[in-house]
Design a protein around this motif. Structure first.
Motif, PDB file in Angstrom:
ATOM      1  N   UNK A 233     108.109   9.799  76.010  1.00 33.20           N
ATOM      2  CA  UNK A 233     108.285   9.265  77.363  1.00 33.20           C
ATOM      3  C   UNK A 233     107.285   9.901  78.337  1.00 33.20           C
ATOM      4  N   UNK A 234     107.017  11.203  78.183  1.00 35.53           N
ATOM      5  CA  UNK A 234     106.010  11.865  79.031  1.00 35.53           C
ATOM      6  C   UNK A 234     104.622  11.292  78.791  1.00 35.53           C
ATOM      7  N   UNK A 235     104.364  10.831  77.563  1.00 36.59           N
ATOM      8  CA  UNK A 235     103.057  10.278  77.209  1.00 36.59           C
ATOM      9  C   UNK A 235     102.904   8.820  77.633  1.00 36.59           C
ATOM     10  N   UNK A 236     103.927   8.274  78.281  1.00 35.37           N
ATOM     11  CA  UNK A 236     103.822   6.904  78.788  1.00 35.37           C
ATOM     12  C   UNK A 236     104.376   5.848  77.861  1.00 35.37           C
ATOM     13  N   UNK A 237     105.008   6.255  76.777  1.00 31.87           N
ATOM     14  CA  UNK A 237     105.645   5.275  75.896  1.00 31.87           C
ATOM     15  C   UNK A 237     107.031   4.994  76.466  1.00 31.87           C
ATOM     16  N   UNK A 238     107.419   3.764  76.408  1.00 33.19           N
ATOM     17  CA  UNK A 238     108.703   3.385  76.986  1.00 33.19           C
ATOM     18  C   UNK A 238     108.486   2.541  78.223  1.00 33.19           C
ATOM     19  N   UNK A 239     109.548   2.026  78.744  1.00 37.59           N
ATOM     20  CA  UNK A 239     109.480   1.131  79.887  1.00 37.59           C
ATOM     21  C   UNK A 239     109.464   1.930  81.189  1.00 37.59           C
ATOM     22  N   UNK A 240     108.998   1.309  82.256  1.00 37.19           N
ATOM     23  CA  UNK A 240     108.979   2.022  83.548  1.00 37.19           C
ATOM     24  C   UNK A 240     110.367   2.559  83.898  1.00 37.19           C
ATOM     25  N   UNK A 241     110.404   3.821  84.274  1.00 34.76           N
ATOM     26  CA  UNK A 241     111.654   4.457  84.662  1.00 34.76           C
ATOM     27  C   UNK A 241     112.414   5.097  83.518  1.00 34.76           C
ATOM     28  N   UNK A 242     112.015   4.831  82.275  1.00 33.57           N
ATOM     29  CA  UNK A 242     112.746   5.372  81.129  1.00 33.57           C
ATOM     30  C   UNK A 242     112.745   6.900  81.103  1.00 33.57           C
TER      31      UNK A 242
ATOM     32  N   UNK B  22     115.198   5.667  71.611  1.00 34.71           N
ATOM     33  CA  UNK B  22     114.301   5.563  70.456  1.00 34.71           C
ATOM     34  C   UNK B  22     113.924   4.097  70.257  1.00 34.71           C
ATOM     35  N   UNK B  23     114.907   3.219  70.373  1.00 31.16           N
ATOM     36  CA  UNK B  23     114.645   1.783  70.251  1.00 31.16           C
ATOM     37  C   UNK B  23     113.749   1.256  71.354  1.00 31.16           C
ATOM     38  N   UNK B  24     113.966   1.722  72.572  1.00 30.36           N
ATOM     39  CA  UNK B  24     113.128   1.289  73.701  1.00 30.36           C
ATOM     40  C   UNK B  24     111.677   1.679  73.481  1.00 30.36           C
ATOM     41  N   UNK B  25     111.458   2.898  73.006  1.00 32.29           N
ATOM     42  CA  UNK B  25     110.095   3.374  72.762  1.00 32.29           C
ATOM     43  C   UNK B  25     109.445   2.537  71.666  1.00 32.29           C
TER      44      UNK B  25
END
Length: 98
Positions: free
Chosen positions: A26-35, A66-69
């Motif tokens: 998530x810190x690396x920008x994987x995932x949706x905005x706000x995740x 995990x699924x969102x990513x």
């Protein structure tokens, strides 16, 4: 000669086995905005409401993010979302024409 398909390279799946792996993704920008922020809030809530013998809420948060990513990484996801948007627009237009 046969035509070659140019396929979008599929990124290697991220290791998402631990909470630290999910945080790093998530810190690396994987995932949706706000995740990144909502993951921490959801995890904190799950920790506060779980008992020592029932950690299902914590597991559910981990599985969800995990699924969102993985969805965000999937190159086919954007195509599927656009198809859904196009279908909704077409159905709306057809309903207005009636």
């Amino acid at each position: 000669m046969s035509a070659q398909h140019s396929e979008t390279p599929v990124p290697a799946p991220l290791p998402l086995k631990t909470i630290g792996d999910i945080r790093a993704a998530l810190r690396s920008g994987h995932g949706f905005p706000g995740d990144r922020e909502t993951f921490e809030a959801d995890l904190q809530h799950a920790l506060e409401t779980s008992t020592e013998t029932d950690l299902n809420a914590i597991a559910a948060v981990i599985v969800d993010y995990r699924g969102r990513i993985r969805l965000y990484q999937d190159p086919e996801f954007d195509i599927a979302v656009q198809e859904g948007i196009d279908l909704a627009a077409r159905l709306k237009q057809e309903a207005q024409e009636r």
